[in-house]
Design a protein around this motif. Structure first.
Motif, PDB file in Angstrom:
ATOM      1  N   SER A 167       0.334  -4.328   8.707  1.00  0.00           N
ATOM      2  CA  SER A 167      -0.630  -3.237   8.713  1.00  0.00           C
ATOM      3  C   SER A 167      -0.040  -2.030   8.006  1.00  0.00           C
ATOM      4  N   VAL A 168      -0.741  -1.546   6.978  1.00  0.00           N
ATOM      5  CA  VAL A 168      -0.310  -0.350   6.261  1.00  0.00           C
ATOM      6  C   VAL A 168      -1.507   0.572   6.115  1.00  0.00           C
ATOM      7  N   GLU A 169      -1.214   1.854   6.000  1.00  0.00           N
ATOM      8  CA  GLU A 169      -2.295   2.818   5.816  1.00  0.00           C
ATOM      9  C   GLU A 169      -2.913   2.610   4.440  1.00  0.00           C
ATOM     10  N   PRO A 170      -4.193   2.922   4.279  1.00  0.00           N
ATOM     11  CA  PRO A 170      -4.861   2.726   2.988  1.00  0.00           C
ATOM     12  C   PRO A 170      -4.138   3.463   1.866  1.00  0.00           C
ATOM     13  N   LYS A 171      -4.016   2.795   0.730  1.00  0.00           N
ATOM     14  CA  LYS A 171      -3.327   3.349  -0.428  1.00  0.00           C
ATOM     15  C   LYS A 171      -4.310   3.538  -1.586  1.00  0.00           C
ATOM     16  N   LYS A 172      -3.943   4.457  -2.469  1.00  0.00           N
ATOM     17  CA  LYS A 172      -4.675   4.619  -3.713  1.00  0.00           C
ATOM     18  C   LYS A 172      -4.030   3.678  -4.728  1.00  0.00           C
ATOM     19  N   VAL A 173      -4.754   2.620  -5.089  1.00  0.00           N
ATOM     20  CA  VAL A 173      -4.189   1.504  -5.843  1.00  0.00           C
ATOM     21  C   VAL A 173      -4.721   1.480  -7.268  1.00  0.00           C
ATOM     22  N   GLU A 177       4.600   4.980  -5.108  1.00  0.00           N
ATOM     23  CA  GLU A 177       5.397   4.484  -3.984  1.00  0.00           C
ATOM     24  C   GLU A 177       5.870   3.057  -4.216  1.00  0.00           C
ATOM     25  N   GLN A 178       5.129   2.307  -5.053  1.00  0.00           N
ATOM     26  CA  GLN A 178       5.454   0.883  -5.199  1.00  0.00           C
ATOM     27  C   GLN A 178       4.840   0.346  -6.493  1.00  0.00           C
ATOM     28  N   TYR A 179       5.623  -0.446  -7.226  1.00  0.00           N
ATOM     29  CA  TYR A 179       5.153  -1.094  -8.453  1.00  0.00           C
ATOM     30  C   TYR A 179       5.309  -2.596  -8.240  1.00  0.00           C
ATOM     31  N   ILE A 180       4.192  -3.314  -8.218  1.00  0.00           N
ATOM     32  CA  ILE A 180       4.199  -4.753  -7.940  1.00  0.00           C
ATOM     33  C   ILE A 180       3.787  -5.480  -9.216  1.00  0.00           C
ATOM     34  N   TYR A 181       4.664  -6.329  -9.689  1.00  0.00           N
ATOM     35  CA  TYR A 181       4.523  -6.913 -11.020  1.00  0.00           C
ATOM     36  C   TYR A 181       4.281  -8.417 -10.960  1.00  0.00           C
ATOM     37  N   CYS A 182       3.374  -8.889 -11.809  1.00  0.00           N
ATOM     38  CA  CYS A 182       3.119 -10.330 -11.920  1.00  0.00           C
ATOM     39  C   CYS A 182       3.965 -10.893 -13.049  1.00  0.00           C
ATOM     40  N   TRP A 206      10.054  -1.500  -6.391  1.00  0.00           N
ATOM     41  CA  TRP A 206       9.341  -2.518  -7.158  1.00  0.00           C
ATOM     42  C   TRP A 206       9.446  -3.881  -6.485  1.00  0.00           C
ATOM     43  N   THR A 207       8.508  -4.752  -6.828  1.00  0.00           N
ATOM     44  CA  THR A 207       8.535  -6.161  -6.429  1.00  0.00           C
ATOM     45  C   THR A 207       8.012  -6.974  -7.596  1.00  0.00           C
ATOM     46  N   SER A 208       8.641  -8.105  -7.860  1.00  0.00           N
ATOM     47  CA  SER A 208       8.161  -8.990  -8.914  1.00  0.00           C
ATOM     48  C   SER A 208       7.824 -10.357  -8.327  1.00  0.00           C
ATOM     49  N   ILE A 209       6.634 -10.834  -8.649  1.00  0.00           N
ATOM     50  CA  ILE A 209       6.152 -12.133  -8.181  1.00  0.00           C
ATOM     51  C   ILE A 209       6.193 -13.122  -9.337  1.00  0.00           C
ATOM     52  N   ARG A 210       6.843 -14.271  -9.099  1.00  0.00           N
ATOM     53  CA  ARG A 210       6.925 -15.307 -10.127  1.00  0.00           C
ATOM     54  C   ARG A 210       6.153 -16.559  -9.700  1.00  0.00           C
ATOM     55  N   PRO A 211       4.883 -16.655 -10.057  1.00  0.00           N
ATOM     56  CA  PRO A 211       4.120 -17.875  -9.748  1.00  0.00           C
ATOM     57  C   PRO A 211       4.562 -19.041 -10.621  1.00  0.00           C
ATOM     58  N   VAL A 212       4.304 -20.242 -10.134  1.00  0.00           N
ATOM     59  CA  VAL A 212       4.491 -21.440 -10.964  1.00  0.00           C
ATOM     60  C   VAL A 212       3.125 -21.687 -11.611  1.00  0.00           C
ATOM     61  N   TYR A 213       2.547 -22.872 -11.513  1.00  0.00           N
ATOM     62  CA  TYR A 213       1.208 -23.100 -12.059  1.00  0.00           C
ATOM     63  C   TYR A 213       0.173 -22.650 -11.033  1.00  0.00           C
ATOM     64  N   ALA A 265      -0.202 -13.313  -1.223  1.00  0.00           N
ATOM     65  CA  ALA A 265       1.212 -12.962  -1.365  1.00  0.00           C
ATOM     66  C   ALA A 265       1.363 -11.575  -1.982  1.00  0.00           C
ATOM     67  N   PHE A 266       0.560 -11.277  -2.994  1.00  0.00           N
ATOM     68  CA  PHE A 266       0.581  -9.931  -3.581  1.00  0.00           C
ATOM     69  C   PHE A 266       0.229  -8.888  -2.522  1.00  0.00           C
ATOM     70  N   LEU A 267      -0.817  -9.161  -1.762  1.00  0.00           N
ATOM     71  CA  LEU A 267      -1.268  -8.221  -0.736  1.00  0.00           C
ATOM     72  C   LEU A 267      -0.183  -7.983   0.303  1.00  0.00           C
ATOM     73  N   ALA A 268       0.576  -9.029   0.610  1.00  0.00           N
ATOM     74  CA  ALA A 268       1.621  -8.926   1.631  1.00  0.00           C
ATOM     75  C   ALA A 268       2.741  -7.979   1.230  1.00  0.00           C
ATOM     76  N   CYS A 269       2.847  -7.681  -0.057  1.00  0.00           N
ATOM     77  CA  CYS A 269       3.919  -6.806  -0.528  1.00  0.00           C
ATOM     78  C   CYS A 269       3.628  -5.329  -0.277  1.00  0.00           C
ATOM     79  N   VAL A 270       2.366  -4.968  -0.145  1.00  0.00           N
ATOM     80  CA  VAL A 270       1.991  -3.555  -0.062  1.00  0.00           C
ATOM     81  C   VAL A 270       2.602  -2.912   1.182  1.00  0.00           C
ATOM     82  N   GLY A 271       3.405  -1.896   0.971  1.00  0.00           N
ATOM     83  CA  GLY A 271       4.009  -1.169   2.076  1.00  0.00           C
ATOM     84  C   GLY A 271       5.013  -1.968   2.881  1.00  0.00           C
ATOM     85  N   ASN A 272       5.438  -3.106   2.358  1.00  0.00           N
ATOM     86  CA  ASN A 272       6.338  -3.987   3.092  1.00  0.00           C
ATOM     87  C   ASN A 272       7.790  -3.717   2.672  1.00  0.00           C
TER      88      ASN A 272
END
Length: 320
Positions: free
Chosen positions: A39-45, A149-154, A197-204, A249-256
């Protein structure tokens, strides 16, 4: 819709959803918990992209969680459109909530002008390919006076160096000659930038709206009652994950805090052979055992076209 059926089948690809709750830390090799229900407070995304595939699902989940979402796109495609999963009420709520900034992210000065003072707290960079594309975003939003506050990269699991030891783990060597080198450079930029920052590395990735012909290759041939052409023995092992699970998984990173300065492989927890994918697709369509024709790709000249949608080798990653 066929890909959706695949995800619902209990025994397709072993029926496993992406295990987004526990992933491996990139640098320490220990498990870091990504709790989807965090649970995180609403962010401006701010989302760079968001109208093609991954972002379509992620934007909906962000709105559902109460975040204020703005998509940055060129505006050549509808900013919102109804998808199969939408209820009438749900789509009305989503379409009335999402905001838009029209612009070309490769016009770096324009990006800086449009984002400076905008107050965005979280960036989801879904379509970035080169580090220079992230620089103006960081210039506009980071720093002492910035709101970021956070940069989440694909990123992509395609950055790993080919190895005799599998599966690929986040701490494994990367390939400086990879066609995804720009994503490696972006990860390096984020490490040096001082931002969270967080970087997500998907496979296929598979699922509805997929513009890469991953599952589509198999479904089209099955629908046309044609053989499925598979390179080599067909026993090459790979890995797939559904786009909606990737969005979780991307959503889980917010404020985590456990996602801070980490790289995560994200995909299904089970592996599958090329022939296994063909059989799974046939089963999902209610078709009989498919006719599979194995071929030696070196005996054919396909030019710039791909004869098969996946790398002709074992390719899968650890999601422990």
């Amino acid at each position: 819709m066929q890909a959706r059926t695949m995800r619902n089948a209990s025994d397709v690809f072993a029926g496993q959803r992406i295990q987004a709750k526990v992933q491996r830390c990139a640098h320490s090799g220990r498990a870091a918990r990504l709790v989807v229900s965090c649970s995180v407070e609403p962010k401006k995304v701010l989302m760079m992209g968001g109208t093609r595939f991954i972002g379509v699902y992620l934007a909906r989940k962000l709105v559902e969680q109460g975040h204020e979402v703005t998509l940055y796109t060129r505006g050549k495609k509808a900013i919102t459109y109804k998808i199969a999963d939408d209820s009438e009420a749900g789509y009305r709520r989503f379409s009335s909530s999402v905001k838009h900034i029209a612009g070309d992210r490769k016009d770096f000065d324009d990006v800086r002008r449009k984002l400076s003072g905008s107050g965005f707290q979280v960036v989801f960079d879904i379509n970035g390919r080169e580090a220079v594309e992230a620089e103006p975003i960081l210039d506009a939003l980071a720093g002492q006076r910035g709101s970021l506050e956070q940069y989440i990269y694909c990123s992509s699991a395609g950055v790993y160096l080919k190895s005799d030891q599998m599966p690929h783990r986040e701490e494994d060597a990367t390939d400086p000659k990879s066609r995804h080198k720009g994503k490696l450079d972006t990860e390096d930029l984020l490490r040096r930038s001082g931002v969270n920052w967080t970087s997500i590395r998907p496979v296929y990735i598979y699922g509805p709206l997929n513009y890469n012909p991953v599952e589509e290759f198999f479904f089209h041939r099955l629908k046309a009652n044609r053989p499925i052409c598979v390179p080599g023995s067909g026993m090459q092992v790979t890995q797939l994950g559904h786009v909606k699970d990737l969005a979780d998984a991307f959503l889980a990173c917010v404020g985590n805090p456990n996602a801070a300065e980490q790289v995560f492989n994200i995909s299904g927890e089970r592996f599958v052979t090329f022939d296994g994918i063909a059989r799974a697709c046939a089963k999902a369509m209610g078709k009989p055992e498919p006719e599979i024709v194995h071929f030696n790709a070196k005996e054919f000249d396909f030019g710039k076209k791909k004869a098969f949608p996946m790398r002709d080798r074992h390719f899968y990653a650890s999601v422990d």
